[in-house]
Motif scaffolding. Structure first.
Motif, PDB file in Angstrom:
ATOM      1  N   ALA A  40       0.847  -1.207   0.000  1.00 25.33           N
ATOM      2  CA  ALA A  40       0.000   0.000   0.000  1.00 25.33           C
ATOM      3  C   ALA A  40       0.871   1.242   0.000  1.00 25.33           C
ATOM      4  N   ARG A  41       0.449   2.209  -0.776  1.00 27.14           N
ATOM      5  CA  ARG A  41       1.093   3.529  -0.774  1.00 27.14           C
ATOM      6  C   ARG A  41       0.052   4.514  -0.235  1.00 27.14           C
ATOM      7  N   VAL A  42       0.426   5.212   0.827  1.00 21.49           N
ATOM      8  CA  VAL A  42      -0.502   6.168   1.432  1.00 21.49           C
ATOM      9  C   VAL A  42       0.178   7.522   1.476  1.00 21.49           C
ATOM     10  N   SER A  43      -0.560   8.536   1.039  1.00 18.13           N
ATOM     11  CA  SER A  43      -0.017   9.893   1.110  1.00 18.13           C
ATOM     12  C   SER A  43      -0.962  10.772   1.913  1.00 18.13           C
ATOM     13  N   LEU A  44      -0.394  11.828   2.456  1.00 14.55           N
ATOM     14  CA  LEU A  44      -1.186  12.786   3.231  1.00 14.55           C
ATOM     15  C   LEU A  44      -0.725  14.170   2.835  1.00 14.55           C
ATOM     16  N   GLN A  45      -1.698  15.037   2.474  1.00 14.16           N
ATOM     17  CA  GLN A  45      -1.332  16.410   2.151  1.00 14.16           C
ATOM     18  C   GLN A  45      -2.525  17.323   2.427  1.00 14.16           C
ATOM     19  N   ALA A  46      -2.233  18.617   2.482  1.00 16.68           N
ATOM     20  CA  ALA A  46      -3.297  19.584   2.720  1.00 16.68           C
ATOM     21  C   ALA A  46      -3.871  20.021   1.382  1.00 16.68           C
ATOM     22  N   VAL A  47      -5.175  19.902   1.244  1.00 13.28           N
ATOM     23  CA  VAL A  47      -5.847  20.336   0.015  1.00 13.28           C
ATOM     24  C   VAL A  47      -6.995  21.250   0.438  1.00 13.28           C
ATOM     25  N   GLY A  48      -6.927  22.506   0.017  1.00 18.10           N
ATOM     26  CA  GLY A  48      -7.999  23.450   0.348  1.00 18.10           C
ATOM     27  C   GLY A  48      -8.221  23.571   1.842  1.00 18.10           C
ATOM     28  N   GLY A  49      -7.155  23.572   2.611  1.00 19.77           N
ATOM     29  CA  GLY A  49      -7.284  23.751   4.052  1.00 19.77           C
ATOM     30  C   GLY A  49      -7.728  22.512   4.806  1.00 19.77           C
ATOM     31  N   GLU A  50      -7.717  21.376   4.128  1.00 25.10           N
ATOM     32  CA  GLU A  50      -8.134  20.131   4.783  1.00 25.10           C
ATOM     33  C   GLU A  50      -7.084  19.061   4.522  1.00 25.10           C
ATOM     34  N   ALA A  51      -6.809  18.258   5.535  1.00 26.25           N
ATOM     35  CA  ALA A  51      -5.858  17.162   5.346  1.00 26.25           C
ATOM     36  C   ALA A  51      -6.545  16.034   4.576  1.00 26.25           C
ATOM     37  N   VAL A  52      -5.917  15.636   3.466  1.00 27.51           N
ATOM     38  CA  VAL A  52      -6.515  14.599   2.604  1.00 27.51           C
ATOM     39  C   VAL A  52      -5.528  13.439   2.459  1.00 27.51           C
ATOM     40  N   ALA A  53      -6.009  12.249   2.746  1.00 20.86           N
ATOM     41  CA  ALA A  53      -5.182  11.054   2.563  1.00 20.86           C
ATOM     42  C   ALA A  53      -5.552  10.390   1.244  1.00 20.86           C
ATOM     43  N   MET A  54      -4.555   9.790   0.600  1.00 22.97           N
ATOM     44  CA  MET A  54      -4.801   9.025  -0.628  1.00 22.97           C
ATOM     45  C   MET A  54      -4.241   7.627  -0.414  1.00 22.97           C
ATOM     46  N   ASP A  99      -1.385  22.448   9.216  1.00 18.37           N
ATOM     47  CA  ASP A  99      -0.257  23.360   9.430  1.00 18.37           C
ATOM     48  C   ASP A  99       1.058  22.593   9.470  1.00 18.37           C
ATOM     49  N   VAL A 100       1.036  21.409  10.043  1.00 18.71           N
ATOM     50  CA  VAL A 100       2.271  20.609  10.067  1.00 18.71           C
ATOM     51  C   VAL A 100       2.652  20.212   8.646  1.00 18.71           C
ATOM     52  N   LEU A 101       1.652  19.893   7.840  1.00 20.31           N
ATOM     53  CA  LEU A 101       1.922  19.452   6.464  1.00 20.31           C
ATOM     54  C   LEU A 101       2.440  20.597   5.597  1.00 20.31           C
ATOM     55  N   GLY A 102       1.872  21.790   5.803  1.00 18.42           N
ATOM     56  CA  GLY A 102       2.235  22.910   4.943  1.00 18.42           C
ATOM     57  C   GLY A 102       1.989  22.570   3.490  1.00 18.42           C
ATOM     58  N   ASP A 103       2.948  22.848   2.618  1.00 14.92           N
ATOM     59  CA  ASP A 103       2.810  22.529   1.190  1.00 14.92           C
ATOM     60  C   ASP A 103       3.339  21.135   0.877  1.00 14.92           C
ATOM     61  N   GLY A 104       3.848  20.457   1.873  1.00 15.03           N
ATOM     62  CA  GLY A 104       4.510  19.178   1.609  1.00 15.03           C
ATOM     63  C   GLY A 104       3.548  18.002   1.548  1.00 15.03           C
ATOM     64  N   VAL A 105       4.057  16.910   1.064  1.00 13.58           N
ATOM     65  CA  VAL A 105       3.303  15.656   0.996  1.00 13.58           C
ATOM     66  C   VAL A 105       4.086  14.607   1.772  1.00 13.58           C
ATOM     67  N   ILE A 106       3.406  13.891   2.616  1.00 16.80           N
ATOM     68  CA  ILE A 106       4.041  12.730   3.241  1.00 16.80           C
ATOM     69  C   ILE A 106       3.528  11.495   2.514  1.00 16.80           C
ATOM     70  N   GLU A 107       4.444  10.701   1.999  1.00 17.16           N
ATOM     71  CA  GLU A 107       4.017   9.500   1.268  1.00 17.16           C
ATOM     72  C   GLU A 107       4.864   8.323   1.723  1.00 17.16           C
ATOM     73  N   CYS A 108       4.212   7.247   2.073  1.00 19.07           N
ATOM     74  CA  CYS A 108       4.928   6.045   2.512  1.00 19.07           C
ATOM     75  C   CYS A 108       4.330   4.818   1.829  1.00 19.07           C
ATOM     76  N   THR A 109       5.197   3.905   1.429  1.00 16.19           N
ATOM     77  CA  THR A 109       4.757   2.640   0.827  1.00 16.19           C
ATOM     78  C   THR A 109       5.218   1.507   1.733  1.00 16.19           C
ATOM     79  N   ARG A 110       4.323   0.605   2.053  1.00 17.98           N
ATOM     80  CA  ARG A 110       4.678  -0.505   2.935  1.00 17.98           C
ATOM     81  C   ARG A 110       4.093  -1.818   2.398  1.00 17.98           C
ATOM     82  N   GLU A 111       4.847  -2.863   2.642  1.00 18.95           N
ATOM     83  CA  GLU A 111       4.326  -4.206   2.354  1.00 18.95           C
ATOM     84  C   GLU A 111       3.885  -4.834   3.660  1.00 18.95           C
TER      85      GLU A 111
END
Lengths: 293, 780
Positions: free
Chosen positions: B486-500, B603-615
């Motif tokens: 699974a690859r999961v990312s987290l980022q701020a979109v329109g002022g809301e934290a969105v996970a993919m 606010d912690v995310l800012g413009d960045g994306v956190i993305e992690c892939t795990r088996e």
């Protein structure tokens, strides 16, 4: 493939005379399956859904004329009292969507031994109306089925209607399938009491190369009812009479083994259906007579 | 290169629509409304500008030598762009899930009626179909091998796969022996049971759209259960490296195991690469019957010995499984059937053997409950027979012998997780019964056997009740490295934290689409979770089979979310200058018990994306000893269900109305309880179908009923109301304690229905499905 839409019966008959290989289409519930699976490739389709003579039913004296294009759903909702056997058969056809489209005319054209309408038509001495530019004729339904999926219509003829006497007594239709709805018959049976002429009608399907009547069973039962004076004075049917009737129906069939059932099961099941349906019709007749009296 | 750059046009659907609810809640499927309204785009709805239509020429014979193929007339037919044979297969003309034994297109031999021989691409499906008729294939017809038991033992039969190095037609033979082999018992019952060939009967036929890519590769949009398995086999046949074959999941219209093997995949890619145009293939229903594997029919001989008190002493069983022309999942069927063949019971002495064979019958492979469905019909019939011989209540007999945590199975595996079979039986017995039929009341014929067809008004109706308890393994077994990514990312979109969440795990209707979102929502503490389309641009998920995806892909999503959360915490700690204890994410905020609300995730995310892939790999399993069948841990997990069926039988016509079909099942942890109830009801319906009507009739190697006119599946009038009692006894080895759900009800429903019919009629029914001719003794 051409698609022609007939605006009137004359128009349709003229087309059929010119192009006898064209396939008439009403509901298309059987024909289109064959085309989709590439089992048949007609040179064209002749759409009959706009021909008024085919899409209505009418009554003249004691006889009801049902246009070949009247869908099963209308037979159920409009003709249940006049033609109870046919309406019961119509109720067992496929699913509601198919009953909105499928027609008795199409059932006759396919002339499958498993056609649901056929046993009911046979039990009521129906006549098939056939028309061509040469004229119109009526034929007893018993003569209409000539073989497996073959019928007596000439290449230039269209099936335009069936004519059935308005019911004068109870009628029943029962069909065995291997699921509880939307199923092709493994075997089917219809019985009609005709007290106006002290007669019994029968028809069965899926148990011979064509739909058939069980003539000996009819004669046996009407003979018993007449000789025992039971038409005028109905009493419970003796078990021996019911048993014999079932045996004669089973003896009239000539079934085969196929994917839907064994010959042995079909013969057995037809006997069961005959015994049950004849009791239902007779009980209804007896109660009706008592209420009248 | 991303597969979505030239994605084909499809009807609009928004599967990324976010649902609400975390683990243990019951969010509705995002595609549910679309499907009900008829708006959902299935793989058969794919469309591309200027596309061609592919069609497949299939063998009319179950066994024949091909002496010549002439494609000239077909190629000359107007509108035809390509006619391909085995000579045009660019890579290795072999594929297969377990054994690479099936040609993409037949070479010198055809081994089953329906085997693919040639392909056509044309500008219209009808043109393609007509061109097929113009291909002249010369066959020298051979006598087919059709008897699986003979195929197992008769060395004089033709060897159907001589190139495999096999001396015979055996795909797998597996014995399992444990305890004393010379043992006798006070009470012995035996029987021979047979099972017909069941079809998955998914409503969406095999279909897909292949688009040639500029890099010499191909994009394939399709419905499948396992994108990476398809890609591996397809790339090999196409002679391409895997990264040149990119696959994207399109709407799946049911699967049930029937989409594990390849169907259109290589064919449609070959046509697209050959013509340089997009090519679409869609089977019709008849072709679908030839185009996918079915459930293995079986013949099973069982003998049970018990003490007079009802303690099982031994089980002896011999089981034959007809794998048809190619191996597919036959090895797994033999492994499952032998390792699960005693049922959920403790048996001290066991002698079981299973044979899976090649014949010239239609190939058989995966179908829901594979290898566990067949013996369940046999061992549960035997338990009822034993109860009668002992004059004991059948539920009590089962409870007396039921496995529990700590039990050792006949493979030597000890159950180191809850196995509450006795409790399931007790709860099933206590479920309220449906009301008795009132013979005096005017019946609605739709409630009676025969239903709307008006065959009885209440005459000759007998009611029966039957129980069945079953065992099923979950996930891949016998030493397979079973994992998902699974690859999961987290980022701020329109002022809301969105996970993919991005996985290759196939949503085939089972509900993984909500499960993945629920896990992400729970683990990341955010409301908005989107699901990336399934494709091969992320690591393997394995197949949506063996009731395994919530376990393994659920585990992978959980692990990836945990990694994303850790990164988020690290960033927060860096910003705060310290690492608060008890850090958690709740409603989009970082909180700790000691410090309260610390920051918004956004606010912690800012413009960045956190993305992690795990088996996620489940704990290792081990193979069976080839001679004794012993194994330290052959299955990673077992699942258990109990069904109680109530039936009304028309004893004269042999017609059946199932009145109630109630289930008690241990699901470990119900991630989405409503979806689980739906799976259990659907699975039970499929199992009931096998008990009373579903059978592909094969004679002389030919399918006699390849249509939904004559291959019957239950309608709503055949399907009773079902009470479902879910219990949760978590498996400490599994993520959240989950236990596989999808297959057990399919296994327990059928034997329960047959038991109920036997109880109603007193007839010793030994074949599934039990048709009216079996119940009335008119089968011959």
């Amino acid at each position: 493939m051409d698609f022609l839409r007939a605006a009137s019966l004359d128009d349709a008959l003229a087309t059929k005379a010119q192009r006898p290989d064209i396939a008439p289409i009403a509901g298309g519930t059987d024909l289109m399956v064959g085309i989709n699976f590439d089992h048949i490739r007609p040179s064209g389709l002749l759409d009959l859904t706009s021909v008024p003579e085919l899409t209505e039913w009418s009554e003249s004296g004691d006889v009801v004329r049902v246009g070949a294009g009247v869908p099963y759903a209308r037979i159920i909702s409009e003709l249940g009292e006049r033609l109870p056997g046919l309406a019961m058969a119509a109720r067992t056809v496929a699913s509601p969507q198919i009953r909105n489209r499928g027609t008795v005319g199409g059932n006759l054209a396919t002339a499958s031994p498993s056609g649901d309408a056929h046993p009911a038509l046979l039990a009521c001495d129906a006549e098939v109306e056939l028309a061509s530019t040469r004229g119109t004729r009526r034929m007893p339904v018993t003569e209409f089925f000539t073989g497996v999926k073959r019928n007596a219509a000439e290449p230039d003829e269209l099936i335009t209607a069936v004519h059935l006497p308005r019911a004068t007594g109870p009628q029943q239709f029962a069909k065995v399938g291997t699921r509880n709805a939307m199923v092709i018959s493994v075997c089917a049976f219809s019985v009609a009491l005709h007290p106006d002429r002290a007669a019994v009608g029968t028809g069965f399907g899926s148990a011979a190369p064509t739909p058939r009547r069980a003539v000996e069973a009819e004669q046996f039962l009407s003979g018993e009812l007449t000789s025992r004076g039971m038409w005028a004075d109905p009493r419970p049917l003796p078990d021996t009479v019911v048993e014999r009737f079932g045996e004669l129906v089973a003896a009239a069939c000539a079934p085969i083994d196929d994917v839907r059932g064994t010959a042995s099961y079909r013969r057995h099941a037809l006997g069961v259906l005959a015994r049950r349906t004849v009791r239902w019709t007779w009980d209804e007749y007896s109660i009706g007579r008592q209420t009248c009296a | 290169m991303n597969a979505h750059g030239n994605a084909p046009s499809r009807t609009p659907q928004d599967l990324s629509e976010s649902i609400t609810g975390g683990v243990g809640e019951s969010p509705s499927r995002p595609d549910g409304n679309l499907k009900v309204r008829g708006d959902y785009a299935y793989s058969s709805d794919l469309w591309a500008e200027d596309m061609l239509w592919g069609a497949t020429l299939r063998s009319p014979h179950p066994y024949a030598r091909i002496t010549g193929i002439d494609i000239a007339r077909a190629l000359a037919y107007p509108g035809v762009y390509a006619v391909l044979t085995h000579e045009d297969v660019p890579g290795d003309n072999r594929y297969g899930l377990k054994i690479t034994d099936q040609p993409v297109l037949a070479e010198d031999v055809v081994r089953f009626r329906g085997e693919a021989v040639a392909l056509v691409a044309a500008d219209h499906p009808e043109t393609a179909r007509r061109a097929l008729e113009l291909i002249a294939v010369d066959y020298e017809v051979l006598e087919p091998v059709t008897d699986p038991k003979r195929a197992a033992h008769d060395e004089t039969l033709p060897k159907l796969h001589p190139d495999s190095g096999r001396e015979n037609n055996l795909v797998r033979y597996q014995p399992i022996v444990r305890g004393r082999q010379d043992v006798t018992a006070e009470v012995v019952v035996s029987g021979t049971y047979t099972l017909g060939m069941q079809d998955q009967a998914f409503l969406g036929p095999e279909s897909g759209l292949a688009i040639p890519a500029e890099d010499g590769g191909v994009e394939l949009f399709l419905a499948t259960q396992d994108l990476h398995s398809d890609r591996k086999q397809t790339a090999r046949a196409l002679g391409l490296p895997p990264d040149k074959v990119r696959m994207t999941m399109s709407g799946v219209g049911g699967a049930f195991g029937g989409r594990e093997d390849l169907s259109i995949q290589v064919h449609v890619c070959m046509l697209a690469m050959h013509t340089g145009k997009p090519v679409k293939m869609v089977y019709n229903r008849e072709e679908s019957f030839y185009g996918h594997v079915h459930r293995h029919p079986a013949e099973m001989h069982f003998e049970h010995g018990a003490t007079r008190d009802g303690d099982l002493v031994y089980v002896k069983a011999r089981m034959y499984f007809d794998g048809g022309a190619y191996a597919s999942k036959t090895p797994v069927v033999v492994g499952n059937a032998t390792t699960l063949g005693t049922g959920p019971y403790e048996v001290p002495n066991v002698d079981i053997a299973g044979w899976g064979v090649y014949t010239n019958n239609p190939p058989c492979g995966a179908m829901r409950g594979l290898g566990a469905v067949q013996p369940a019909f046999a061992y549960e019939a035997q338990m009822d027979k034993l109860a009668r011989a002992l004059d004991m209540d059948p539920v009590e007999l089962r409870q007396r012998n039921a496995v529990a945590q700590g039990s050792v199975l006949h493979t030597g595996q000890q159950l180191d997780y809850p196995a509450p079979v006795g409790e399931l039986l007790e709860r099933a017995r206590k479920l309220p019964m449906p009301p008795e039929r009132d013979p005096a009341a005017e019946p609605d014929i739709r409630d009676l056997p025969g239903g709307a067809a008006n065959t009885t008004h209440g005459e000759d109706i007998a009611r029966g009740v039957g129980y069945a308890a079953i065992i099923k393994n979950v996930s891949y077994a016998e030493g397979a490295d079973d994992y998902s990514t699974a690859r999961v990312s987290l980022q701020a979109v329109g002022g809301e934290a969105v996970a993919m969440v991005h996985t290759a795990a196939a949503e085939v209707g089972q509900g993984l689409v909500t499960v993945q979102q629920q896990i992400a929502r729970t683990e990341l503490g955010v409301e908005r979770v989107n699901i990336h389309p399934n494709d091969t641009s992320v690591g393997e998920a394995g197949s949506s089979s063996a009731s395994r995806q919530t376990y393994v892909t659920g585990g992978a999503v959980k692990a990836a979310c945990e990694a994303v959360r850790e990164t988020l915490f690290d960033r927060a700690a860096a910003a705060l200058g310290h690492t608060p204890p008890d850090l958690a994410v709740v409603d989009g905020k970082l909180v700790s018990e000691s410090h309260g609300v610390l920051a918004d995730v956004v606010d912690v995310l800012g413009d960045g994306v956190i993305e992690c892939t795990r088996e996620y790999h489940h704990r290792p399993t081990y193979p069976l000893d080839p001679e004794t069948g012993q194994s330290e841990l052959v299955h990673v997990q077992h699942a258990f269900s109990v069904h109680r069926a109530v039936v009304d039988v028309d004893t004269q016509l042999g017609l059946v109305k199932v009145v109630a079909l109630d289930c008690v099942q241990d699901v470990g942890k119900a991630v989405n309880p409503d979806a689980i109830v739906g799976q259990i009801q659907g699975g039970a319906t499929q199992g009931m179908g096998l008990a009373v009507m579903e059978e592909i009739q094969v004679s002389d190697g030919l399918i006699r009923n390849p249509s939904f006119t004559d291959y019957l599946i239950p309608t709503i009038l055949d399907t009773p109301p079902m009470k479902v009692d879910i219990i949760e006894r978590g498996d400490p080895h599994a993520p959240y304690g989950v236990r596989g759900v999808g297959e057990p009800p399919t296994i327990s429903a059928g034997p329960a229905v047959l038991a109920a019919i036997r109880a109603a009629t007193g007839i010793d029914l030994t074949h599934a499905p039990a048709g009216p001719e079996h119940i009335t003794g008119t089968a011959h």
